[in-house]
Design a protein around this motif. Structure first.
Motif, PDB file in Angstrom:
ATOM      1  N   PRO A  48       0.793  -1.238   0.000  1.00  0.00           N
ATOM      2  CA  PRO A  48       0.000   0.000   0.000  1.00  0.00           C
ATOM      3  C   PRO A  48       0.827   1.292   0.000  1.00  0.00           C
ATOM      4  O   PRO A  48       0.266   2.378  -0.115  1.00  0.00           O
ATOM      5  CB  PRO A  48      -0.809  -0.104   1.282  1.00  0.00           C
ATOM      6  N   ILE A  49       2.132   1.203   0.109  1.00  0.00           N
ATOM      7  CA  ILE A  49       2.945   2.424   0.185  1.00  0.00           C
ATOM      8  C   ILE A  49       2.901   3.202  -1.125  1.00  0.00           C
ATOM      9  O   ILE A  49       2.718   4.419  -1.126  1.00  0.00           O
ATOM     10  CB  ILE A  49       4.402   2.074   0.561  1.00  0.00           C
ATOM     11  N   LEU A  50       3.044   2.528  -2.258  1.00  0.00           N
ATOM     12  CA  LEU A  50       3.059   3.219  -3.543  1.00  0.00           C
ATOM     13  C   LEU A  50       1.727   3.886  -3.876  1.00  0.00           C
ATOM     14  O   LEU A  50       1.729   5.037  -4.311  1.00  0.00           O
ATOM     15  CB  LEU A  50       3.497   2.272  -4.654  1.00  0.00           C
ATOM     16  N   PRO A  51       0.573   3.238  -3.683  1.00  0.00           N
ATOM     17  CA  PRO A  51      -0.685   3.944  -3.960  1.00  0.00           C
ATOM     18  C   PRO A  51      -0.877   5.190  -3.091  1.00  0.00           C
ATOM     19  O   PRO A  51      -1.377   6.215  -3.564  1.00  0.00           O
ATOM     20  CB  PRO A  51      -1.766   2.902  -3.671  1.00  0.00           C
ATOM     21  N   VAL A  52      -0.445   5.126  -1.834  1.00  0.00           N
ATOM     22  CA  VAL A  52      -0.541   6.305  -0.959  1.00  0.00           C
ATOM     23  C   VAL A  52       0.374   7.404  -1.468  1.00  0.00           C
ATOM     24  O   VAL A  52      -0.015   8.578  -1.529  1.00  0.00           O
ATOM     25  CB  VAL A  52      -0.213   5.922   0.507  1.00  0.00           C
ATOM     26  N   ALA A  53       1.594   7.042  -1.878  1.00  0.00           N
ATOM     27  CA  ALA A  53       2.523   8.033  -2.430  1.00  0.00           C
ATOM     28  C   ALA A  53       1.985   8.609  -3.737  1.00  0.00           C
ATOM     29  O   ALA A  53       2.110   9.814  -3.996  1.00  0.00           O
ATOM     30  CB  ALA A  53       3.894   7.394  -2.653  1.00  0.00           C
ATOM     31  N   TYR A  54       1.346   7.780  -4.548  1.00  0.00           N
ATOM     32  CA  TYR A  54       0.763   8.239  -5.812  1.00  0.00           C
ATOM     33  C   TYR A  54      -0.335   9.271  -5.546  1.00  0.00           C
ATOM     34  O   TYR A  54      -0.368  10.336  -6.167  1.00  0.00           O
ATOM     35  CB  TYR A  54       0.192   7.040  -6.572  1.00  0.00           C
ATOM     36  N   ILE A  55      -1.229   8.952  -4.634  1.00  0.00           N
ATOM     37  CA  ILE A  55      -2.325   9.876  -4.311  1.00  0.00           C
ATOM     38  C   ILE A  55      -1.782  11.162  -3.704  1.00  0.00           C
ATOM     39  O   ILE A  55      -2.222  12.263  -4.051  1.00  0.00           O
ATOM     40  CB  ILE A  55      -3.347   9.192  -3.379  1.00  0.00           C
ATOM     41  N   ALA A  56      -0.797  11.041  -2.807  1.00  0.00           N
ATOM     42  CA  ALA A  56      -0.203  12.241  -2.207  1.00  0.00           C
ATOM     43  C   ALA A  56       0.448  13.118  -3.269  1.00  0.00           C
ATOM     44  O   ALA A  56       0.279  14.341  -3.276  1.00  0.00           O
ATOM     45  CB  ALA A  56       0.812  11.842  -1.143  1.00  0.00           C
ATOM     46  N   THR A  57       1.164  12.502  -4.197  1.00  0.00           N
ATOM     47  CA  THR A  57       1.782  13.261  -5.289  1.00  0.00           C
ATOM     48  C   THR A  57       0.716  13.896  -6.162  1.00  0.00           C
ATOM     49  O   THR A  57       0.845  15.048  -6.585  1.00  0.00           O
ATOM     50  CB  THR A  57       2.689  12.350  -6.138  1.00  0.00           C
ATOM     51  N   ALA A  61       1.264  17.841  -6.131  1.00  0.00           N
ATOM     52  CA  ALA A  61       1.951  18.372  -7.320  1.00  0.00           C
ATOM     53  C   ALA A  61       1.039  19.300  -8.118  1.00  0.00           C
ATOM     54  O   ALA A  61      -0.177  19.120  -8.163  1.00  0.00           O
ATOM     55  CB  ALA A  61       2.434  17.225  -8.198  1.00  0.00           C
ATOM     56  N   ASP A  62       1.661  20.277  -8.762  1.00  0.00           N
ATOM     57  CA  ASP A  62       0.922  21.218  -9.602  1.00  0.00           C
ATOM     58  C   ASP A  62       0.536  20.561 -10.917  1.00  0.00           C
ATOM     59  O   ASP A  62       1.239  19.697 -11.420  1.00  0.00           O
ATOM     60  CB  ASP A  62       1.790  22.448  -9.916  1.00  0.00           C
ATOM     61  N   ARG A  63      -0.585  21.035 -11.475  1.00  0.00           N
ATOM     62  CA  ARG A  63      -0.996  20.583 -12.804  1.00  0.00           C
ATOM     63  C   ARG A  63      -0.110  21.228 -13.854  1.00  0.00           C
ATOM     64  O   ARG A  63       0.390  22.332 -13.670  1.00  0.00           O
ATOM     65  CB  ARG A  63      -2.431  20.993 -13.088  1.00  0.00           C
TER      66      ARG A  63
END
Length: 127
Positions: A48-57, A61-63
């Motif tokens: 679950p670490i990568l999906p959480v990092a993906y959502i946080a990013t 992150a700016d569009r």
């Protein structure tokens, strides 16, 4: 063609939040490989670490600004931009080599036009 070295989420080319598409823009690696790597890493390694990092990013992150999108898509320019992001020095050498080859071709054309060709001149005079 703009090549920026700042990370932006690429919502237009992305599937969900545009993080993998943004990483592809940033690094020059095709987005398919980023998506495949994210799925395989989630399944086999990090859980679950990568999906959480993906959502946080995706939230932090700016569009990507609208002026950085290319409305008139040219595959050759896109390929060059990706190669430039991957290896700028190699791309510079490639461009330099292309210009040298063009310069050689141009000088051959100039030489053919400007040199006196006596055989051709005689044929033209005989007409």
């Amino acid at each position: 063609m703009t090549t920026t070295k700042r990370f932006f989420r690429n919502k237009r080319d992305g599937k969900w939040l545009g993080v993998c598409a943004g990483l592809a823009d940033y690094t020059g690696i095709d987005v398919v490989w980023w998506r495949l790597g994210a799925v395989l890493t989630t399944i086999f390694a990090l859980g679950p670490i990568l999906p959480v990092a993906y959502i946080a990013t995706g939230v932090i992150a700016d569009r990507k600004p609208a002026e950085l999108y290319r409305d008139n898509f040219n595959p050759e320019e896109e390929r060059f931009a990706m190669q430039t992001r991957r290896a700028p020095l190699r791309s510079l050498k490639d461009v330099h080599g292309r210009f040298r080859a063009l310069d050689r071709r141009l000088s051959e054309v100039e030489r053919g036009v400007t040199t006196q060709n006596s055989g051709l001149a005689r044929e033209i005079d005989s007409l």
